[in-house]
Design a protein around this motif. Structure first.
Motif, PDB file in Angstrom:
ATOM      1  N   UNK A   1      -8.812  -6.013  35.412  1.00 38.88           N
ATOM      2  CA  UNK A   1      -8.841  -5.040  36.501  1.00 38.88           C
ATOM      3  C   UNK A   1      -8.317  -5.744  37.744  1.00 38.88           C
ATOM      4  N   UNK A   2      -7.222  -5.233  38.318  1.00 40.87           N
ATOM      5  CA  UNK A   2      -6.642  -5.891  39.484  1.00 40.87           C
ATOM      6  C   UNK A   2      -6.923  -5.145  40.784  1.00 40.87           C
ATOM      7  N   UNK A   3      -7.202  -3.842  40.703  1.00 37.88           N
ATOM      8  CA  UNK A   3      -7.533  -3.066  41.902  1.00 37.88           C
ATOM      9  C   UNK A   3      -8.629  -2.082  41.553  1.00 37.88           C
ATOM     10  N   UNK A   4      -9.652  -2.035  42.393  1.00 31.85           N
ATOM     11  CA  UNK A   4     -10.734  -1.069  42.271  1.00 31.85           C
ATOM     12  C   UNK A   4     -10.976  -0.443  43.628  1.00 31.85           C
ATOM     13  N   UNK A   5     -10.864   0.879  43.730  1.00 33.29           N
ATOM     14  CA  UNK A   5     -11.080   1.587  45.003  1.00 33.29           C
ATOM     15  C   UNK A   5     -10.331   0.946  46.156  1.00 33.29           C
ATOM     16  N   UNK A   6      -9.080   0.558  45.912  1.00 30.98           N
ATOM     17  CA  UNK A   6      -8.256  -0.010  46.956  1.00 30.98           C
ATOM     18  C   UNK A   6      -8.519  -1.473  47.255  1.00 30.98           C
ATOM     19  N   UNK A   7      -9.433  -2.114  46.513  1.00 30.17           N
ATOM     20  CA  UNK A   7      -9.752  -3.518  46.740  1.00 30.17           C
ATOM     21  C   UNK A   7      -9.152  -4.356  45.624  1.00 30.17           C
ATOM     22  N   UNK A   8      -8.355  -5.327  45.983  1.00 32.44           N
ATOM     23  CA  UNK A   8      -7.742  -6.202  44.988  1.00 32.44           C
ATOM     24  C   UNK A   8      -8.765  -7.175  44.440  1.00 32.44           C
ATOM     25  N   UNK A   9      -8.737  -7.408  43.125  1.00 32.11           N
ATOM     26  CA  UNK A   9      -9.584  -8.414  42.501  1.00 32.11           C
ATOM     27  C   UNK A   9      -8.795  -9.667  42.169  1.00 32.11           C
TER      28      UNK A   9
END
Length: 103
Positions: free
Chosen positions: A92-100
């Motif tokens: 997962x690289x982006x969740x709700x606009x937040x980069x991981x």
């Protein structure tokens, strides 16, 4: 980094209710695995005929440890009936606009 495993299930015509029932009454042993976060069974609505089993993990390492500890041959009877599973993995690289992603 969060890891998502998706298992795509192919099955013989007419076994949809059986698949849904089996997952509704699953043992839930994965729920107590280290790093396990979430489970979903996705039923095809359009564009696909397979069911998708989605599990979310704290890391790929957590998923790999759980997967390696599973007994072999647990679905041999399903295979003989024409069912199959394709295992896919995603970071997962982006969740709700937040980069991981880590810099």
């Amino acid at each position: 980094m969060t890891f998502v495993n998706i298992t795509a299930l192919t099955f013989p015509e007419g076994t949809q209710a059986e698949i849904e029932q089996r997952f509704a009454t699953r043992k839930k042993s994965v729920d107590s695995a280290a790093g396990f976060r979430d489970f979903e069974l996705l039923c095809p609505a359009f564009g696909e005929e397979r069911y998708f089993v989605l599990t979310r993990w704290d890391s790929r390492e957590d998923y790999d440890r759980w997967s390696a500890a599973r007994p072999a041959g647990g679905h041999d009877a399903d295979k003989r009936r024409g069912m199959s599973a394709e295992v896919l993995g995603f970071d997962v690289v982006v969740t709700d606009g937040t980069s991981q992603l880590t810099a």
